[in-house]
Scaffold this active site. Structure first.
Site, PDB file in Angstrom:
ATOM      1  N   HIS A   1      -1.975  -0.998  -3.441  1.00  0.00           N
ATOM      2  CA  HIS A   1      -3.315  -0.770  -2.907  1.00  0.00           C
ATOM      3  C   HIS A   1      -3.361   0.694  -2.509  1.00  0.00           C
ATOM      4  O   HIS A   1      -3.002   1.073  -1.402  1.00  0.00           O
ATOM      5  CB  HIS A   1      -3.553  -1.683  -1.708  1.00  0.00           C
ATOM      6  CG  HIS A   1      -4.973  -1.735  -1.287  1.00  0.00           C
ATOM      7  ND1 HIS A   1      -5.458  -1.015  -0.228  1.00  0.00           N
ATOM      8  CD2 HIS A   1      -6.019  -2.408  -1.785  1.00  0.00           C
ATOM      9  CE1 HIS A   1      -6.747  -1.252  -0.086  1.00  0.00           C
ATOM     10  NE2 HIS A   1      -7.107  -2.091  -1.026  1.00  0.00           N
TER      11      HIS A   1
ATOM     12  N   SER B   1       0.876  -1.171   0.000  1.00  0.00           N
ATOM     13  CA  SER B   1       0.000   0.000   0.000  1.00  0.00           C
ATOM     14  C   SER B   1       0.911   1.218   0.000  1.00  0.00           C
ATOM     15  O   SER B   1       2.134   1.099  -0.107  1.00  0.00           O
ATOM     16  CB  SER B   1      -0.939  -0.015   1.207  1.00  0.00           C
ATOM     17  OG  SER B   1      -0.207   0.186   2.391  1.00  0.00           O
TER      18      SER B   1
ATOM     19  N   ASP C   1      -5.195  -7.017   2.324  1.00  0.00           N
ATOM     20  CA  ASP C   1      -5.066  -7.282   0.900  1.00  0.00           C
ATOM     21  C   ASP C   1      -3.727  -7.966   0.649  1.00  0.00           C
ATOM     22  O   ASP C   1      -2.681  -7.470   1.030  1.00  0.00           O
ATOM     23  CB  ASP C   1      -5.163  -5.985   0.096  1.00  0.00           C
ATOM     24  CG  ASP C   1      -5.275  -6.224  -1.399  1.00  0.00           C
ATOM     25  OD1 ASP C   1      -5.531  -7.370  -1.807  1.00  0.00           O
ATOM     26  OD2 ASP C   1      -5.116  -5.247  -2.162  1.00  0.00           O
TER      27      ASP C   1
END
Length: 186
Positions: free
Chosen positions: A63, A36, A155
């Site tokens: 992400h 991320s 994720d």
């Protein structure tokens, strides 16, 4: 001696498993990297350590906020001698390249070709790392490699499980190292 009749419960039956599709080895080993926004510095450092002739291909799935419109490809290109390109259309994976997910999209891999896909929410959330890792595991099977760098949320968790179940290699940055963004794999 008579043969057992068809449907006879005493007759041995063969167990048939679905054949595993062979992995085409004409594409290089592919390392999927998930992170991320909190993993960008670690990603810079990681790619900066990759030798220019490793023979590996790297697919970076970030992400990020869907509204993020940064110049990430240019940023990553400053960190590495590998060719960096954003995946805007289908592209065959080549060694010594870094492929980057486009903002607000998804990526899948089929027969060594990256495909840009519309985001597909899983459990109400956009989880592009899981989506890509699962396709990587299915396409490359035991030749798949997944790496999750620092970040938030889950994720990548299910995708790493798919890679591991396929016999591939899974790596995750140690959270203690994530605070200082230290990562050394080469």
């Amino acid at each position: 001696m008579t043969e057992p009749a068809a449907g006879d419960p005493n007759k041995p039956t063969a167990v048939v498993e679905a054949p595993k599709m062979p992995v085409k080895l004409d594409t290089p080993p592919i390392v999927g990297i998930g992170a991320s926004a909190g993993g960008l510095e670690a990603l810079d450092r990681f790619l900066g350590q990759v030798p220019p002739d490793s023979g590996l291909a790297f697919v970076v799935v970030l992400h990020l906020d869907p509204a993020h419109k940064g110049h990430l490809a240019e940023r990553l290109q400053r960190c590495t001698t590998l060719q960096v390109e954003q995946v805007d259309e289908s592209v065959r994976v080549s060694p010594d390249h870094v492929y980057l997910i486009a903002p607000n999209t998804g990526l899948s891999l089929r027969q060594g070709v990256l495909h840009r896909v519309e985001p597909a929410p899983m459990h109400g959330q956009h989880l592009p790392i899981d989506v890509f890792f699962r396709s990587l595991a299915q396409d490359r099977q035991e030749h798949s490699i997944g790496l999750v760098l620092s970040g938030m949320g889950r994720d990548g968790t299910l995708g790493l499980r798919a890679i591991k179940d396929a016999g591939g290699l899974t790596l995750a940055q140690d959270p203690a190292e994530a605070q200082g963004n230290r990562i050394t794999l080469f």
